[in-house]
Design a protein around this motif. Structure first.
Motif, mmCIF file in Angstrom:
data_model
loop_
_atom_site.group_PDB
_atom_site.id
_atom_site.type_symbol
_atom_site.label_atom_id
_atom_site.label_comp_id
_atom_site.label_asym_id
_atom_site.label_seq_id
_atom_site.Cartn_x
_atom_site.Cartn_y
_atom_site.Cartn_z
ATOM 1 N N THR A 230 0.859 -1.185 0.000
ATOM 2 C CA THR A 230 0.000 0.000 0.000
ATOM 3 C C THR A 230 0.893 1.232 0.000
ATOM 4 O OG1 THR A 230 -1.646 -1.206 1.313
ATOM 5 C CG2 THR A 230 -1.899 1.184 1.148
ATOM 6 N N PHE A 232 1.615 5.322 0.205
ATOM 7 C CA PHE A 232 1.088 6.511 0.863
ATOM 8 C C PHE A 232 1.823 7.744 0.336
ATOM 9 C CE2 PHE A 232 0.351 2.996 3.709
ATOM 10 C CZ PHE A 232 -0.943 3.212 4.178
ATOM 11 N N ASP A 234 0.962 10.933 1.920
ATOM 12 C CA ASP A 234 0.908 11.961 2.959
ATOM 13 C C ASP A 234 1.145 11.318 4.319
ATOM 14 O OD1 ASP A 234 -2.107 11.762 4.363
ATOM 15 O OD2 ASP A 234 -1.981 10.987 2.315
ATOM 16 N N LYS A 236 -0.251 11.957 7.293
ATOM 17 C CA LYS A 236 -1.415 11.697 8.154
ATOM 18 C C LYS A 236 -2.024 10.320 7.889
ATOM 19 C CE LYS A 236 -2.793 16.513 8.924
ATOM 20 N NZ LYS A 236 -3.877 17.512 8.755
ATOM 21 N N THR A 237 -2.152 9.969 6.617
ATOM 22 C CA THR A 237 -2.754 8.679 6.278
ATOM 23 C C THR A 237 -1.875 7.528 6.748
ATOM 24 O OG1 THR A 237 -3.670 9.723 4.296
ATOM 25 C CG2 THR A 237 -3.776 7.337 4.411
ATOM 26 N N LEU A 238 -0.568 7.661 6.586
ATOM 27 C CA LEU A 238 0.354 6.629 7.037
ATOM 28 C C LEU A 238 0.279 6.471 8.556
ATOM 29 C CD1 LEU A 238 2.646 4.615 6.588
ATOM 30 C CD2 LEU A 238 4.255 6.530 6.649
ATOM 31 N N ALA A 240 -2.246 7.226 10.551
ATOM 32 C CA ALA A 240 -3.537 6.641 10.916
ATOM 33 C C ALA A 240 -3.564 5.134 10.652
ATOM 34 C CB ALA A 240 -4.653 7.330 10.145
ATOM 35 N N THR A 241 -2.969 4.715 9.540
ATOM 36 C CA THR A 241 -2.936 3.289 9.206
ATOM 37 C C THR A 241 -2.090 2.510 10.201
ATOM 38 O OG1 THR A 241 -3.159 3.844 6.857
ATOM 39 C CG2 THR A 241 -2.429 1.617 7.389
#
Length: 269
Positions: A230, A232, A234, A236-238, A240-241
């Motif tokens: 997957t 990424f 940005d 923030k998304t990394l 959160a994951t």
């Protein structure tokens, strides 16, 4: 065999469940390590032992019988590392995951990954979970250092003697660097992915580890788990994951919800 089911006691069921749980935990401990090959070798010796007795190969049967007579000592010697790790984990509470990573540790990993992506520094970071990575640790340089993004960046700088290979992160510490990971043999890997991604896929196919890959060519950050990549773009998304994977919400214990109800019942009585 079916006739024995009605006569089974509750203790018999508990006994079977306990043995099944122990076998399951042992399989998790040895999965992805050389212990699996050792167990296969011992199983083959036992099979040959019974076959030699059946076909009356006296000399071979006597040799294997002598060897198997001290099998417990052999097992302790061969699996001393795995036994030590199992005994250590027995002292941990089963209600909390051993692979929970503190929020600060995740932030350090994400900061290092984003910093290196912007500056085209390739990196390969492995977060160890339930499956032991002792075999991989032995191929690298043992550090046992506090997890800091500055140290991760310093390790993967092109001028660093330890930038080749992967870094293994265990319980909030940088355990080892320069570790060699098994390459995936899959033919379905996207051509734009290089050796680092192939190594991350290879490890994720054999263990439950989470691997973070930073590409120096595309400046992309990829998360690899269970044979899936997957990407990424940005921070923030990394983050959160990673929080979702490594720090799942802890459910409230049932006794904590029952306690207020019992107190109310006592007051009414």
């Amino acid at each position: 065999m079916l006739d024995a089911i009605p006569s089974m006691r509750l203790l018999d069921i508990v006994d079977i469940l306990l043995v099944s749980f122990i076998i399951y935990r042992i399989m998790l401990l040895i999965r992805g390590t050389r212990a699996v090959q050792m167990l296969v070798g011992i199983a083959l010796i036992i099979i040959i032992y019974f076959l030699s007795g059946k076909f009356e190969l006296q000399t071979l049967h006597w040799l294997l019988k002598t060897f198997l007579g001290s099998i417990l000592v052999v097992i302790v010697i061969l699996f001393q590392t795995d036994i030590r790790r199992a005994l250590t984990q027995m002292g941990k509470t089963p209600f909390h995951k051993a692979d929970d990573t503190a929020e600060q540790d995740m932030e350090e990993i994400v900061r290092a990954a984003t910093y290196m992506a912007r500056r085209r520094i390739g990196a390969l970071m492995v977060i160890e979970r339930d499956t032991g990575l002792r075999d991989l640790v032995d191929t690298g340089h043992r550090l046992d250092a506090r997890l800091r993004h500055e140290l991760l960046v310093a390790i993967f700088l092109p001028a660093s003697p330890m930038h080749d290979g992967g870094v293994i992160i265990h319980k909030g510490r940088i355990h080892s660097s320069g570790c060699l990971l098994p390459l995936s043999q899959s033919t379905r890997i996207d051509k734009r992915f290089g050796t680092r991604h192939r190594a991350a896929l290879g490890l994720s196919e054999e263990t439950d580890a989470i691997i973070i890959v930073v590409s120096e060519e595309t400046q992309e950050i990829s998360l690899v788990q269970h044979g899936q990549i997957t990407t990424f773009h940005d921070e923030k998304t990394l983050t959160a994951t990673l929080k979702e994977l490594l720090a799942p919400r802890k459910k409230t214990a049932r006794w904590k919800t029952w306690l207020p109800l019992l107190r109310r019942h006592e007051k009414k009585a």
